[in-house]
Design an enzyme around this catalytic site. Structure first.
Site, PDB file in Angstrom:
ATOM      1  N   ARG A   1       0.834  -1.211   0.000  1.00 61.92           N
ATOM      2  CA  ARG A   1       0.000   0.000   0.000  1.00 61.92           C
ATOM      3  C   ARG A   1       0.865   1.257   0.000  1.00 61.92           C
ATOM      4  NH1 ARG A   1      -1.430   1.574   4.646  1.00 61.92           N
ATOM      5  NH2 ARG A   1      -2.257  -0.398   5.384  1.00 61.92           N
TER       6      ARG A   1
ATOM      7  N   ASP B   1      -7.554  18.932 -14.496  1.00 63.25           N
ATOM      8  CA  ASP B   1      -7.880  17.565 -14.897  1.00 63.25           C
ATOM      9  C   ASP B   1      -7.577  17.477 -16.393  1.00 63.25           C
ATOM     10  OD1 ASP B   1      -9.089  15.221 -15.788  1.00 63.25           O
ATOM     11  OD2 ASP B   1     -10.739  15.342 -14.344  1.00 63.25           O
TER      12      ASP B   1
ATOM     13  N   LYS C   1      -8.757   6.365 -18.954  1.00 64.22           N
ATOM     14  CA  LYS C   1      -9.047   6.850 -20.299  1.00 64.22           C
ATOM     15  C   LYS C   1      -7.787   6.769 -21.181  1.00 64.22           C
ATOM     16  CE  LYS C   1     -12.802   7.602 -18.008  1.00 64.22           C
ATOM     17  NZ  LYS C   1     -13.099   8.874 -17.354  1.00 64.22           N
TER      18      LYS C   1
ATOM     19  N   TYR D   1     -16.365  16.973 -14.898  1.00 61.62           N
ATOM     20  CA  TYR D   1     -16.769  15.568 -14.982  1.00 61.62           C
ATOM     21  C   TYR D   1     -17.861  15.296 -13.932  1.00 61.62           C
ATOM     22  CZ  TYR D   1     -16.426  10.516 -14.525  1.00 61.62           C
ATOM     23  OH  TYR D   1     -16.714   9.182 -14.454  1.00 61.62           O
TER      24      TYR D   1
HETATM   25  C1  LIG Z   1     -13.529   9.347 -16.102  1.00 59.87           C
HETATM   26  C2  LIG Z   1     -13.120  10.689 -15.616  1.00 59.87           C
HETATM   27  C3  LIG Z   1     -12.846  10.916 -14.261  1.00 59.87           C
HETATM   28  C4  LIG Z   1     -13.029   9.844 -13.203  1.00 59.87           C
HETATM   29  O1  LIG Z   1     -12.146   8.800 -13.386  1.00 59.87           O
HETATM   30  P1  LIG Z   1     -12.421   7.276 -12.910  1.00 59.87           P
HETATM   31  O2  LIG Z   1     -11.144   6.615 -13.273  1.00 59.87           O
HETATM   32  O3  LIG Z   1     -13.608   6.791 -13.700  1.00 59.87           O
HETATM   33  O4  LIG Z   1     -12.705   7.319 -11.457  1.00 59.87           O
HETATM   34  C5  LIG Z   1     -12.417  12.173 -13.883  1.00 59.87           C
HETATM   35  N1  LIG Z   1     -12.291  13.174 -14.789  1.00 59.87           N
HETATM   36  C6  LIG Z   1     -12.573  12.991 -16.098  1.00 59.87           C
HETATM   37  C7  LIG Z   1     -12.421  14.131 -17.039  1.00 59.87           C
HETATM   38  C8  LIG Z   1     -12.985  11.750 -16.559  1.00 59.87           C
HETATM   39  O5  LIG Z   1     -13.274  11.584 -17.854  1.00 59.87           O
END
Ligand SMILES: *Cc1c(COP(=O)(O)O)cnc(C)c1O
Length: 414
Positions: free
Chosen positions: A65, A188, A213, A117
């Site tokens: 961890r 982000d 992603k 998001y």
């Molecule tokens: C999918 C996404 C998230 C969240 O990510 P997870 O891995 O699904 O928890 C945050 N910001 C954006 C822009 C996203 O597309």
């Protein structure tokens, strides 16, 4: 772990900041296995690591961890690609957001762009408040920021491009204002990936990703990462990473690291494909409007030229189809190569209806104010062949808009 710790620096054989993106993607954090010479790192599934004396681990690891070899290699690679000294990986993009927000003292205030998001919006409005952190949303943060800053404001949260309307924020402009008040800026960067945009170079303090992603890129890992330059942030966020324990598995780190090695190839291909599709959509009489930052007609094209590698638009776009929600739904069911599904950033193309799917939780009035109309279709363009994708979009548009008119006409005559 301290990616910038000189004792664990990548040897000169491998990457260094003099290298370009593709070289770093392939080599950063990817040393040969020192014992076997394996070119690809082994997956280190052990949860614990032997100690030679009490409190003296044999290597640098103690308990998985706190840190493990695969996570550390992945973090090194992301740090290199985001021009950061440090990176920390988490169990998901959402866990990354949660840890960054958790690092704020109770009573802190955050300013966020409005169309963040959906999961980030949910965390800000329904979870952060529980530990006394308040978030103000702004639809035009570049204009309003100075008025929204309070003495207790500690963080600005930006997504650029935003989801699903692909509007942009000038990171440098926001960072300049924020830093005058000692406020940190988080970007982000999920939608563009570090290949197309490096927010830290434009003044951001922390860049976060849903690794799920583009960075992993193969729709088979859920993971997140944060990258930054400040040793104080490292200390604080690494403490929370370990204390909260929302960490990714060694196997997921290994998979995501493998995916990351082709990020530049995938980002270039999906941008090329998305550009072709955006142009085809713009020329179609069945389309009301196209949101794509790669188009010269995009309202903030100058920001894209300033912040994105070679002004690239990335693989995400959205558009409004003529015929309302019914036509938009028909479009999503008529594509043959684009799969109707949430998520984005994989090698395969996806299509979805934000108003009914990813953004369904936001009240209609609020949604439409942010440009998320019922007829808005979002697509994540993959790395299939451009001509095939373009043809698929055009045939689905015909089915969505023209076919029902003909059918109605025939019925009318009968
Ligand atoms: C999918 C996404 C998230 C969240 O990510 P997870 O891995 O699904 O928890 C945050 N910001 C954006 C822009 C996203 O597309």
């Amino acid at each position: 772990m301290a990616v910038g710790d000189p004792s664990i620096e990548t040897p000169p054989r491998a990457s260094s900041p003099v290298h370009k993106f593709g070289t770093l993607a392939v080599h950063a954090g990817s040393d040969h296995d020192p014992v076997t010479g394996a070119v690809i790192e082994p997956i280190s599934l052990s949860t614990t690591f032997a100690q030679s004396a009490v409190g003296k681990p044999i290597g640098q690891f103690e308990y998985t961890r706190s840190s493990n070899p695969n996570r550390e290699n992945f973090e090194k690679a992301v740090a290199a690609l985001e021009h950061a000294k440090y990176a920390l990986a988490f169990a998901s993009g959402s866990a990354t957001t949660a840890v960054v927000l958790q690092s704020l003292a109770a009573g802190s205030h955050v300013v966020s762009i409005s169309d963040v998001y959906g999961g980030t919006h949910r965390y800000f409005t329904q979870v952060a408040s529980a530990h006394g952190v308040k978030v103000t949303f702004s639809p035009s943060i570049e204009i309003e920021l100075d008025e929204l800053i309070r003495p207790e404001t500690k963080l600005i949260w930006i997504e650029t491009p935003s989801n699903p309307t692909l509007s942009l924020v000038d990171i440098r402009k926001i960072a300049t204002s924020a830093h005058q008040h000692g406020i940190h800026v988080v970007v982000d960067n999920t939608f563009l990936s570090p290949y197309i945009q490096n927010p830290l170079d434009h003044g951001a303090d922390i860049v976060v990703h849903s690794v799920t992603k583009y960075i992993n890129g193969h729709s088979d890992v859920l993971m997140g990462v944060a990258a930054f330059n400040s040793p104080q942030l490292l200390k604080h966020l690494a403490f929370l990473q370990n204390a909260i324990g929302a960490v990714p598995s060694a196997f997921d780190c290994w998979l995501a690291h493998r995916g990351l090695k082709t990020l530049h190839l995938r980002a270039r291909e999906s941008t090329k494909n998305a550009t072709g599709i955006a142009n085809a959509l713009s020329a179609s009489p069945h389309v009301i409007a196209v949101n794509y930052p790669g188009l010269s007609t995009h309202a903030q094209r100058e920001v894209a030229l300033k912040q994105h590698r070679d002004g690239m638009g990335g693989g995400m776009l959205s558009f409004r189809v003529r015929g309302g929600q019914a036509a938009a739904e028909r479009f999503c069911q008529s594509t043959k190569l684009f799969t109707l599904a949430e998520s984005l950033g994989g090698v395969e193309s996806l299509v979805e209806l934000p108003g009914r799917m990813t953004h369904a939780g936001i009240p209609k009035e609020q949604r439409e104010a942010a440009g998320v109309f019922d007829d808005l279709v979002r697509i994540s363009v993959g790395i299939e062949d451009e001509a095939d994708l373009r043809a698929d979009v055009l045939q689905a548009l015909e089915k969505a808009v023209i076919a029902p008119k003909i059918a109605n006409g025939v019925n009318g005559l009968a």
